[in-house]
Design a protein around this motif. Structure first.
Motif, PDB file in Angstrom:
ATOM      1  N   ASN A  13       0.827  -1.211   0.000  1.00 55.60           N
ATOM      2  CA  ASN A  13       0.000   0.000   0.000  1.00 55.60           C
ATOM      3  C   ASN A  13       0.860   1.259   0.000  1.00 55.60           C
ATOM      4  O   ASN A  13       0.568   2.220  -0.723  1.00 55.60           O
ATOM      5  N   GLY A  29       2.828   1.566  -3.237  1.00 58.19           N
ATOM      6  CA  GLY A  29       1.840   1.791  -4.291  1.00 58.19           C
ATOM      7  C   GLY A  29       1.344   3.220  -4.300  1.00 58.19           C
ATOM      8  O   GLY A  29       1.229   3.835  -5.364  1.00 58.19           O
ATOM      9  N   SER A  30       1.075   3.761  -3.109  1.00 62.39           N
ATOM     10  CA  SER A  30       0.577   5.142  -3.041  1.00 62.39           C
ATOM     11  C   SER A  30       1.649   6.109  -3.528  1.00 62.39           C
ATOM     12  O   SER A  30       1.341   7.099  -4.211  1.00 62.39           O
ATOM     13  N   THR A  62       1.670   5.961  -7.291  1.00 64.83           N
ATOM     14  CA  THR A  62       0.532   6.713  -7.854  1.00 64.83           C
ATOM     15  C   THR A  62       0.820   8.205  -7.831  1.00 64.83           C
ATOM     16  O   THR A  62       0.587   8.916  -8.817  1.00 64.83           O
ATOM     17  N   ALA A  63       1.347   8.684  -6.681  1.00 63.44           N
ATOM     18  CA  ALA A  63       1.619  10.115  -6.533  1.00 63.44           C
ATOM     19  C   ALA A  63       2.672  10.565  -7.532  1.00 63.44           C
ATOM     20  O   ALA A  63       2.529  11.610  -8.183  1.00 63.44           O
ATOM     21  N   SER A  69       3.511   9.163 -10.393  1.00 60.68           N
ATOM     22  CA  SER A  69       3.051   9.134 -11.783  1.00 60.68           C
ATOM     23  C   SER A  69       2.104  10.299 -12.048  1.00 60.68           C
ATOM     24  O   SER A  69       2.080  10.842 -13.151  1.00 60.68           O
ATOM     25  N   GLN A  70       1.352  10.691 -11.016  1.00 58.27           N
ATOM     26  CA  GLN A  70       0.491  11.870 -11.162  1.00 58.27           C
ATOM     27  C   GLN A  70       1.338  13.119 -11.415  1.00 58.27           C
ATOM     28  O   GLN A  70       1.002  13.975 -12.227  1.00 58.27           O
ATOM     29  N   ASN A 130       2.478  13.127 -14.876  1.00 56.18           N
ATOM     30  CA  ASN A 130       1.339  13.530 -15.687  1.00 56.18           C
ATOM     31  C   ASN A 130       1.222  15.042 -15.779  1.00 56.18           C
ATOM     32  O   ASN A 130       1.038  15.606 -16.871  1.00 56.18           O
ATOM     33  N   LYS A 142       0.069  11.004  -0.314  1.00 52.71           N
ATOM     34  CA  LYS A 142      -1.120  11.400  -1.073  1.00 52.71           C
ATOM     35  C   LYS A 142      -0.902  12.808  -1.611  1.00 52.71           C
ATOM     36  O   LYS A 142      -0.061  13.552  -1.093  1.00 52.71           O
ATOM     37  N   TYR A 152       9.931   6.891  -8.582  1.00 51.07           N
ATOM     38  CA  TYR A 152       9.043   5.803  -8.989  1.00 51.07           C
ATOM     39  C   TYR A 152       9.824   4.494  -9.036  1.00 51.07           C
ATOM     40  O   TYR A 152       9.384   3.476  -8.506  1.00 51.07           O
TER      41      TYR A 152
END
Lengths: 136, 136
Positions: free
Chosen positions: A8, A11-12, A15-16, A18-19, A22, A65, A114
């Motif tokens: 978790n 993974g979080s 996600t952060a 890759s955002q 982006n 987050k 990452y």
């Protein structure tokens, strides 16, 4: 089980990150864009991602987050271009404050973070598999 | 008879639990390497392990559920332990107040993972010895 929590957490973070990549891609793509608002044209304002600790229940540790995406406060660039239809009386055009150098450096940093988290995941996965196959 | 087997595995079980917990803390540090204001934390492994092995301490930390009916089952005391985290001091000061030293975290992460796996191998060998005796 603590090792499952690592999935978790890492993974979080992935996600952060890759955002963030982006948003950087969005900034670079819109480096020459204009925004039409209230009958006026504005240059695109660079966006920035802000990270925050997402602590687990009753714990000091936790994943990441995104607390918000803010507008970059750095000043806009003025470029002398009298032929541009958006130029003011003196011939200057206000252009976007996206700085390609900072964006690319940030992109490399986010990509490396990452990768570091992928390594963490790999190690945790190996540890779990070794634990599950203890009797073999 | 199985009581004895339990005792054999007791130490390794506790050590593995603690290694897994520390792995989680280190992964949280790596995940938050870019979070502004995040303070890197760790545990003192030696102190925590002695705390866990001290049987008196374990008995005191047992928290039982309140029983409101005689038909309620006895809650088994799980292996819960509260860890004392310590902040990591670093000589690298980042502008955003983050104190994660990525080199240190990664080295400790791999180090901890290998220690976990070595504990696992010791346990595996004990199981092997046992099976050898059982099979004759």
């Amino acid at each position: 089980m603590s090792l499952i929590n690592i999935f978790n957490i890492a993974g979080s973070a992935m996600t952060a990150q890759s955002q963030k990549i982006n948003v950087i891609a969005n900034n670079l793509a819109n480096i020459d864009s204009t925004i039409y608002k209230n009958g006026k044209f504005y240059p695109y304002i660079a966006k920035k991602v802000i990270f925050e600790l997402d602590s687990l229940k009753n714990s000091k540790i936790g994943g990441v987050k995104i607390s918000g995406i803010i507008d970059d406060p750095s000043p806009m660039k003025m470029i002398y271009d009298p032929n541009n239809p958006m130029a003011d009386k003196k011939g200057y055009v206000l252009t976007s404050n996206v700085n390609p150098i900072t964006e690319i450096v940030d992109n490399i940093s986010a990509a490396r973070s990452y990768q570091a988290n992928i390594e963490v995941l790999k190690t945790a996965k190996n540890m779990i598999i070794k634990t599950l196959t203890i009797t073999e | 008879m199985f009581d004895k087997i339990n005792e054999i595995f007791d130490f390794n079980q506790k050590a593995l639990n603690l290694y897994a917990k520390r792995q989680e803390i280190l992964s949280a540090n790596i995940a938050n390497a870019d979070t502004p204001g995040y303070k890197s934390i760790d545990i003192n492994f030696k102190n925590e392990l002695t705390k866990m092995l001290d049987k008196k301490n374990v008995k005191n930390s047992n928290i039982l559920l309140k029983k409101t009916s005689p038909y309620h089952l006895n809650a088994k005391s799980k292996n819960l332990f509260l860890l004392k985290t310590i902040p990591i001091t670093t000589n690298q000061i980042k502008q955003d107040g983050n104190t994660v030293n990525m080199d240190r975290e990664r080295i400790e992460f791999i180090n901890n993972s290998l220690k976990y796996q070595s504990s696992l191998v010791f346990m595996k060998n004990e199981i092997k010895n046992m099976m050898y005796v059982l099979k004759g």
